[in-house]
Write a protein that holds these residues in place. Structure first.
Motif, PDB file in Angstrom:
ATOM      1  N   MET A   1       0.844  -1.164   0.000  1.00 57.50           N
ATOM      2  CA  MET A   1       0.000   0.000   0.000  1.00 57.50           C
ATOM      3  C   MET A   1       0.885   1.221   0.000  1.00 57.50           C
ATOM      4  N   LEU A   2       0.451   2.270  -0.600  1.00 58.29           N
ATOM      5  CA  LEU A   2       1.182   3.523  -0.670  1.00 58.29           C
ATOM      6  C   LEU A   2       0.491   4.519   0.260  1.00 58.29           C
ATOM      7  N   ILE A   3       1.259   5.110   1.147  1.00 56.28           N
ATOM      8  CA  ILE A   3       0.707   6.081   2.094  1.00 56.28           C
ATOM      9  C   ILE A   3       0.903   7.476   1.516  1.00 56.28           C
ATOM     10  N   SER A   4      -0.156   8.244   1.387  1.00 53.33           N
ATOM     11  CA  SER A   4      -0.079   9.603   0.852  1.00 53.33           C
ATOM     12  C   SER A   4       0.601  10.530   1.847  1.00 53.33           C
ATOM     13  N   LEU A   5       1.190  11.609   1.317  1.00 60.40           N
ATOM     14  CA  LEU A   5       1.784  12.608   2.192  1.00 60.40           C
ATOM     15  C   LEU A   5       0.727  13.146   3.141  1.00 60.40           C
ATOM     16  N   ARG A  52       7.065  10.034   1.559  1.00 56.56           N
ATOM     17  CA  ARG A  52       5.978   9.084   1.398  1.00 56.56           C
ATOM     18  C   ARG A  52       6.501   7.662   1.469  1.00 56.56           C
ATOM     19  N   PRO A  53       6.157   6.894   2.505  1.00 57.46           N
ATOM     20  CA  PRO A  53       6.611   5.508   2.564  1.00 57.46           C
ATOM     21  C   PRO A  53       5.674   4.563   1.809  1.00 57.46           C
ATOM     22  N   ALA A  54       6.239   3.489   1.301  1.00 54.28           N
ATOM     23  CA  ALA A  54       5.445   2.404   0.726  1.00 54.28           C
ATOM     24  C   ALA A  54       5.551   1.231   1.663  1.00 54.28           C
ATOM     25  N   ALA A  55       4.438   0.695   2.109  1.00 52.90           N
ATOM     26  CA  ALA A  55       4.444  -0.358   3.134  1.00 52.90           C
ATOM     27  C   ALA A  55       3.820  -1.625   2.612  1.00 52.90           C
ATOM     28  N   ALA A  56       4.186  -2.729   3.266  1.00 55.84           N
ATOM     29  CA  ALA A  56       3.583  -4.025   2.951  1.00 55.84           C
ATOM     30  C   ALA A  56       2.946  -4.568   4.200  1.00 55.84           C
TER      31      ALA A  56
END
Length: 56
Positions: A1-5, A52-56
């Motif tokens: 998932m991509l977390i928005s600023l 902006r982090p990308a998390a799993a």
């Protein structure tokens, strides 16, 4: 998932790429932003508008 600023981290996970200063007060009761990067653990928090982090 991509977390928005400025967005919220909705669940636990691990950052796969990117970094951000996260306000983890929902989990820790401390409102100081903590910088997290690749391989860092995540739990529900709010992302600051710096990266902006990308998390799993």
């Amino acid at each position: 998932m991509l977390i928005s600023l400025g967005g919220r981290v909705p669940c636990d996970g691990t950052i796969e790429e990117g970094s951000s200063a996260l306000e983890e007060s929902p989990a820790t009761s401390v409102s100081i932003p903590v910088t997290r990067g690749p391989a860092s653990p995540l739990w529900p928090a709010r992302s600051t508008p710096t990266a902006r982090p990308a998390a799993a």
